[in-house]
Design a protein around this motif. Structure first.
Motif, PDB file in Angstrom:
ATOM      1  N   GLY A  22       0.825  -1.202   0.000  1.00  0.00           N
ATOM      2  CA  GLY A  22       0.000   0.000   0.000  1.00  0.00           C
ATOM      3  C   GLY A  22       0.857   1.248   0.000  1.00  0.00           C
ATOM      4  N   ALA A  23       1.827   1.245   0.907  1.00  0.00           N
ATOM      5  CA  ALA A  23       2.671   2.429   1.037  1.00  0.00           C
ATOM      6  C   ALA A  23       3.436   2.709  -0.249  1.00  0.00           C
ATOM      7  CB  ALA A  23       3.641   2.240   2.199  1.00  0.00           C
ATOM      8  N   VAL A  24       3.940   1.648  -0.857  1.00  0.00           N
ATOM      9  CA  VAL A  24       4.760   1.825  -2.057  1.00  0.00           C
ATOM     10  C   VAL A  24       3.933   2.346  -3.225  1.00  0.00           C
ATOM     11  CG1 VAL A  24       6.022   0.583  -3.841  1.00  0.00           C
ATOM     12  CG2 VAL A  24       6.564   0.192  -1.433  1.00  0.00           C
ATOM     13  N   PHE A  25       2.757   1.748  -3.397  1.00  0.00           N
ATOM     14  CA  PHE A  25       1.992   2.102  -4.591  1.00  0.00           C
ATOM     15  C   PHE A  25       1.019   3.253  -4.395  1.00  0.00           C
ATOM     16  CE2 PHE A  25       3.642  -0.626  -7.666  1.00  0.00           C
ATOM     17  CZ  PHE A  25       3.959  -1.831  -7.065  1.00  0.00           C
ATOM     18  N   LEU A  26       0.558   3.441  -3.156  1.00  0.00           N
ATOM     19  CA  LEU A  26      -0.432   4.487  -2.962  1.00  0.00           C
ATOM     20  C   LEU A  26       0.162   5.742  -2.344  1.00  0.00           C
ATOM     21  CD1 LEU A  26      -3.289   2.185  -1.632  1.00  0.00           C
ATOM     22  CD2 LEU A  26      -2.995   3.099  -3.948  1.00  0.00           C
ATOM     23  N   TYR A  27       1.110   5.557  -1.456  1.00  0.00           N
ATOM     24  CA  TYR A  27       1.615   6.697  -0.696  1.00  0.00           C
ATOM     25  C   TYR A  27       2.846   7.326  -1.348  1.00  0.00           C
ATOM     26  CZ  TYR A  27       3.608   9.398   3.143  1.00  0.00           C
ATOM     27  OH  TYR A  27       4.146  10.422   3.909  1.00  0.00           O
ATOM     28  N   PRO A  29       5.571   8.841  -3.684  1.00  0.00           N
ATOM     29  CA  PRO A  29       5.396   9.575  -4.937  1.00  0.00           C
ATOM     30  C   PRO A  29       6.068   8.843  -6.088  1.00  0.00           C
ATOM     31  CG  PRO A  29       7.126  10.550  -3.622  1.00  0.00           C
ATOM     32  CD  PRO A  29       6.537   9.461  -2.778  1.00  0.00           C
ATOM     33  N   VAL A  30       5.570   9.124  -7.286  1.00  0.00           N
ATOM     34  CA  VAL A  30       6.193   8.542  -8.464  1.00  0.00           C
ATOM     35  C   VAL A  30       7.410   9.385  -8.821  1.00  0.00           C
ATOM     36  CG1 VAL A  30       5.888   7.998 -10.898  1.00  0.00           C
ATOM     37  CG2 VAL A  30       3.980   7.707  -9.297  1.00  0.00           C
ATOM     38  N   GLU A  31       8.505   8.717  -9.032  1.00  0.00           N
ATOM     39  CA  GLU A  31       9.752   9.436  -9.286  1.00  0.00           C
ATOM     40  C   GLU A  31       9.689  10.151 -10.626  1.00  0.00           C
ATOM     41  OE1 GLU A  31      12.850   9.443 -10.851  1.00  0.00           O
ATOM     42  OE2 GLU A  31      14.128  10.184  -9.233  1.00  0.00           O
ATOM     43  N   ARG A  32      10.281  11.337 -10.635  1.00  0.00           N
ATOM     44  CA  ARG A  32      10.138  12.207 -11.788  1.00  0.00           C
ATOM     45  C   ARG A  32      10.691  11.599 -13.080  1.00  0.00           C
ATOM     46  NH1 ARG A  32      13.306  16.762 -10.796  1.00  0.00           N
ATOM     47  NH2 ARG A  32      12.899  16.281  -8.624  1.00  0.00           N
ATOM     48  N   THR A  33      11.978  11.222 -13.037  1.00  0.00           N
ATOM     49  CA  THR A  33      12.593  10.796 -14.291  1.00  0.00           C
ATOM     50  C   THR A  33      12.305   9.333 -14.646  1.00  0.00           C
ATOM     51  OG1 THR A  33      14.561  10.595 -12.921  1.00  0.00           O
ATOM     52  CG2 THR A  33      14.490  12.405 -14.497  1.00  0.00           C
ATOM     53  N   VAL A  37       8.852   2.578 -12.816  1.00  0.00           N
ATOM     54  CA  VAL A  37       9.905   1.566 -12.718  1.00  0.00           C
ATOM     55  C   VAL A  37      10.719   1.724 -11.441  1.00  0.00           C
ATOM     56  CG1 VAL A  37      12.088   0.838 -13.737  1.00  0.00           C
ATOM     57  CG2 VAL A  37      10.092   1.200 -15.182  1.00  0.00           C
ATOM     58  N   GLN A  38      10.848   2.953 -10.997  1.00  0.00           N
ATOM     59  CA  GLN A  38      11.661   3.220  -9.813  1.00  0.00           C
ATOM     60  C   GLN A  38      11.176   2.427  -8.607  1.00  0.00           C
ATOM     61  OE1 GLN A  38      10.519   5.195  -7.068  1.00  0.00           O
ATOM     62  NE2 GLN A  38      12.455   5.267  -5.971  1.00  0.00           N
ATOM     63  N   LYS A  39       9.882   2.093  -8.618  1.00  0.00           N
ATOM     64  CA  LYS A  39       9.336   1.414  -7.443  1.00  0.00           C
ATOM     65  C   LYS A  39       9.937   0.033  -7.232  1.00  0.00           C
ATOM     66  CE  LYS A  39       5.176   4.147  -7.250  1.00  0.00           C
ATOM     67  NZ  LYS A  39       5.096   4.894  -5.997  1.00  0.00           N
ATOM     68  N   ILE A  40      10.602  -0.495  -8.264  1.00  0.00           N
ATOM     69  CA  ILE A  40      11.297  -1.775  -8.079  1.00  0.00           C
ATOM     70  C   ILE A  40      12.322  -1.644  -6.963  1.00  0.00           C
ATOM     71  CG2 ILE A  40      12.913  -3.387  -9.133  1.00  0.00           C
ATOM     72  CD1 ILE A  40      11.607  -2.988 -11.743  1.00  0.00           C
ATOM     73  N   GLY A 177      18.009  10.483  -5.679  1.00  0.00           N
ATOM     74  CA  GLY A 177      17.550  11.417  -4.661  1.00  0.00           C
ATOM     75  C   GLY A 177      16.299  10.869  -4.003  1.00  0.00           C
ATOM     76  N   LEU A 178      16.348  10.778  -2.692  1.00  0.00           N
ATOM     77  CA  LEU A 178      15.191  10.225  -2.002  1.00  0.00           C
ATOM     78  C   LEU A 178      14.282  11.331  -1.513  1.00  0.00           C
ATOM     79  CD1 LEU A 178      16.359   7.236   0.242  1.00  0.00           C
ATOM     80  CD2 LEU A 178      14.810   7.186  -1.690  1.00  0.00           C
ATOM     81  N   ASP A 179      13.159  11.398  -2.135  1.00  0.00           N
ATOM     82  CA  ASP A 179      12.103  12.276  -1.648  1.00  0.00           C
ATOM     83  C   ASP A 179      11.758  11.817  -0.234  1.00  0.00           C
ATOM     84  OD1 ASP A 179       9.391  13.184  -1.086  1.00  0.00           O
ATOM     85  OD2 ASP A 179       9.299  13.748  -3.211  1.00  0.00           O
ATOM     86  N   PRO A 180      11.635  12.774   0.707  1.00  0.00           N
ATOM     87  CA  PRO A 180      11.338  12.356   2.091  1.00  0.00           C
ATOM     88  C   PRO A 180      10.097  11.484   2.214  1.00  0.00           C
ATOM     89  CG  PRO A 180      11.238  14.752   1.862  1.00  0.00           C
ATOM     90  CD  PRO A 180      11.837  14.231   0.615  1.00  0.00           C
ATOM     91  N   ARG A 181       9.169  11.634   1.271  1.00  0.00           N
ATOM     92  CA  ARG A 181       7.968  10.808   1.343  1.00  0.00           C
ATOM     93  C   ARG A 181       8.246   9.365   0.949  1.00  0.00           C
ATOM     94  NH1 ARG A 181       3.603  13.194  -2.195  1.00  0.00           N
ATOM     95  NH2 ARG A 181       5.438  14.038  -3.261  1.00  0.00           N
ATOM     96  N   MET A 182       9.464   9.098   0.392  1.00  0.00           N
ATOM     97  CA  MET A 182       9.790   7.720   0.020  1.00  0.00           C
ATOM     98  C   MET A 182      10.316   6.938   1.209  1.00  0.00           C
ATOM     99  SD  MET A 182      11.640   8.029  -3.619  1.00  0.00           S
ATOM    100  CE  MET A 182      10.902   8.862  -5.006  1.00  0.00           C
ATOM    101  N   ILE A 183      10.691   7.649   2.244  1.00  0.00           N
ATOM    102  CA  ILE A 183      11.350   6.953   3.355  1.00  0.00           C
ATOM    103  C   ILE A 183      10.409   6.036   4.144  1.00  0.00           C
ATOM    104  CG2 ILE A 183      12.756   7.227   5.401  1.00  0.00           C
ATOM    105  CD1 ILE A 183      14.345   9.125   4.027  1.00  0.00           C
TER     106      ILE A 183
END
Lengths: 227, 235, 222
Positions: A22-27, A29-33, A37-40, A177-183
């Motif tokens: 849930g956190a990965v896909f819903l919370y 953010p999608v990485e800009r560049t 795929v970054q979610k892997i 670069g890790l967006d703080p919301r990715m942590i």
């Protein structure tokens, strides 16, 4: 008490996995560049952590086994090695899956990925030698090799790093670069993988123990089931 | 005999995976006695002898030689001579070189003369510079016996020493064994040959399926006893 | 110590007696060297760049074959058991075999090196101190692990494949270090140009020789 723990752990693992997904896909953010795929990355890192933990368990179990020769510790080592190879394979699969869309290449000979590949060879080798020798010889061989392999891995990593220092990498592994919301999703993912690897090792180890007990009962039928 | 046993093996169990080669075997030997171990193939004879020699660590149980645990004991290995079907001899080395190597490993003083003495005793002196690879089975066995006796062990373990020997070599070996028995050494000999069993030792033990089924004096008709215990269903 | 030397001497004596096979091994190594060299694209600079790597991979294969021979001799008539049954510390067997295998590989390399220098067109004396320091340090690490693993695999049926499978990943730092030494040597550099690798390979050797010495007794008990 133990039974509660036995049930609670897998349930916690499942819950954490769902939370992580849930956190990965819903919370997160999608990485800009890189996009979706970054979610892997969450699974890649999680698998790496799981493999590392598993192989550490192999080391500890190997050392303890050499000290006390208890088959339970040998079963634990084998269970952890199998699980570790599983997750290591996942790392080697998720890595290229990420690399291809992002860098245009399936594989790079950078220190981290190369060391992971060597790691994979080493613990596949562990399983091979373990399977090639019967009973206690196999257990001793495995324990010895498990220790050698673990000590070797950091040396291999640094060797490759120094080696590549002489031959600079063509493709720079850019800092993500890790967006703080990715942590938070990352932490939950790591927790999920840690719980998962623990459950898998525990269950596999329990199967090994059961096999061993069955063999003993076949020969000593009147033996008390409590060792 | 009221004195303490020379060798005491307690509840020796040896497991190979799902297979148990030995199941809680107990054994006592007094100094100067000799035991003949009989049993069919796969009964556990070799495994038991290997445990007594310190070659194999039992899965459970302990062995005591003169009161001291066998495990890791260099002293015990110094006292024990072991002979198995495998000769432990390097085919590429000569008879003398093989014995010199073992003399070295066993820390024997005056290696040269001891080796010479042993080669003469085994009737191999004129073949001393020939490679073991060219020896007949009988000669190889004799050299192997020489090797196992090199350090003058008080305890001798012989695993089917007669296998593969022709009649003459068998008789030779029996003479040697008879002499050794006379010298107050403690011996365990395993064999298939029920005919010679009675003359080889004071006691007989019959082992089958990893368990000692009988232990008694080496006299009388062993063949009937053996067949009763071990059963007849072969092939 | 005494027992280890006796065992090493015995190994080398047997090796000398089986000289014909060593010659075949040498020719095989030469063949491998040739095939690797031919397979590099002609005319490119790639060949001379790859030369040290080719040499060391040849060493690895020859080393594994040498270990195989050493332990094949121990398997006949169960001689290995005979050695272990002796009252000396089992570690003497390990040290003895490490010594004999080390000498074997060094001699082998000494024979291969002039041939290699001939094929790649440089003087065998070029960078000889650097190259040979690399050979020695690399060999020690290889042998320390190789003897231990050979003892583990002594009765494994597919040991010719299992031994390299286990040994090569463990020895990767040896391969990288050795190649670096040889590369520097061929470029005319000296030991100081090798930099930190001297210390790294030496550290590798010490760590694994010590670790293997501790673990060997566990491997050989039944």
């Amino acid at each position: 008490m133990k039974k509660t723990f036995d049930i609670l752990w897998p349930i916690t693992a499942v819950v954490t996995i769902i939370a992580a997904l849930g956190a990965v896909f819903l919370y997160a953010p999608v990485e800009r560049t890189m996009g979706l795929v970054q979610k892997i990355f969450y699974f890649h890192l999680g698998s790496a952590m799981a493999a590392f933990l598993a192989f550490t368990v192999v080391l500890v179990a190997s050392v303890v086994f050499l000290a006390n020769r208890s088959p339970r510790w040998d079963n634990l080592a084998v269970a952890a090695a199998e699980t570790g190879v599983l997750f290591c394979t996942l790392v080697l699969i998720t890595g290229p899956l990420w690399a291809r869309p992002v860098w245009g290449k399936w594989w790079v000979w950078d220190p981290r990925l190369t060391t992971t590949l060597i790691l994979w060879f080493l613990y596949v080798g562990y399983l091979v030698i373990r399977g090639s020798l019967p009973g206690s010889k196999g257990a001793l061989a495995g324990a010895v090799f498990g220790i050698l392999a673990y000590v070797d891995v950091p040396i291999v990593y640094f060797s490759i790093r120094w080696w590549r220092g002489i031959h600079p990498v063509v493709i720079r592994k850019g800092e993500v670069g890790l967006d703080p919301r990715m942590i938070p999703p990352l932490l939950i993912s790591l927790a999920a993988f840690v719980l998962l690897v623990g459950v898998l090792i525990k269950e596999r180890s329990a199967i090994g123990d059961l096999e061993f007990r069955i063999q003993r009962l076949e020969v000593f039928p009147r033996e008390d089931s409590h060792e | 005999m009221a004195d303490a046993p020379y060798l005491r093996a307690e509840k020796i169990t040896k497991r190979y995976g799902a297979l148990f080669a030995l199941k809680e075997v107990d054994l006592i030997l007094y100094q100067g006695s000799s035991l003949v171990l009989l049993g069919p193939n796969g009964a556990g004879k070799t495994t038991l002898l290997s445990v007594l020699a310190g070659r194999i660590r039992p899965s459970r149980g302990k062995v005591f030689l003169q009161g001291k645990a066998l495990k890791g004991s260099e002293d015990a290995r110094m006292q024990t001579g072991y002979l198995s079907h495998a000769s432990f001899l390097y085919p590429g080395l000569t008879a003398r070189e093989n014995l010199l190597l073992y003399a070295h490993l066993y820390g024997i003083r005056d290696q040269g003369s001891r080796v010479q003495e042993m080669l003469r005793l085994m009737g191999l002196w004129d073949r001393r510079d020939d490679r073991v690879g060219g020896f007949s089975r009988g000669m190889e066995q004799r050299l192997a016996i020489g090797r196992s006796l090199l350090h003058d062990p008080k305890f001798l373990i012989l695993d089917e020493p007669f296998s593969g020997l022709d009649y003459r070599s068998c008789r030779n070996l029996m003479d040697i064994l008879r002499d050794l028995r006379g010298e107050e050494r403690t011996m365990v000999i395993s064999t298939h040959d029920l005919d010679v069993a009675a003359s080889l030792g004071d006691d007989v033990a019959i082992i089958d399926g990893g368990i000692i089924r009988h232990r008694g004096a080496a006299e009388g008709d062993l063949k009937d006893l053996y067949m009763t215990l071990v059963g007849g269903d072969l092939l | 110590m005494r027992a280890a030397l006796a065992i090493a001497k015995k190994d080398l004596l047997l090796e000398m007696r089986g000289r014909e096979v060593v010659v075949i091994l040498f020719v095989f190594a030469f063949l491998v060297l040739t095939l690797f060299s031919l397979s590099a694209s002609p005319g490119s600079g790639a060949l001379s760049e790859m030369a040290p790597g080719i040499l060391w991979i040849t060493f690895l294969f020859a080393g594994v074959l040498g270990l195989g021979r050493n332990f094949d001799r121990e398997r006949e008539n169960e001689c290995f058991q005979g050695l272990l049954l002796a009252p000396c510390d089992p570690i003497q067997v390990y040290w003895g075999k490490c010594l004999s295998t080390l000498i074997f590989i060094l001699v082998f390399q000494a024979l291969l090196w002039p041939l290699f220098s001939l094929l790649y067109g440089f003087s065998p004396l070029r960078g000889v101190v650097t190259a040979w320091t690399g050979f020695f340090l690399g060999d020690v690490g290889f042998v320390a692990l190789g003897v231990l693993l050979s003892a583990i695999a002594i009765h494994v049926r597919s040991r010719e494949v299992v031994l390299p499978l286990l040994l090569f990943p463990l020895c990767l730092p040896v391969l990288l270090g050795g190649v670096h030494f040889t590369t520097v040597a061929l470029a005319g550099g000296s030991l100081s140009d090798v930099g930190g690798w001297v210390g790294r390979l030496a550290a590798f050797d010490i760590i694994f020789f010590a670790l293997a010495s501790i673990l060997f007794p566990f491997v050989v008990e039944e």
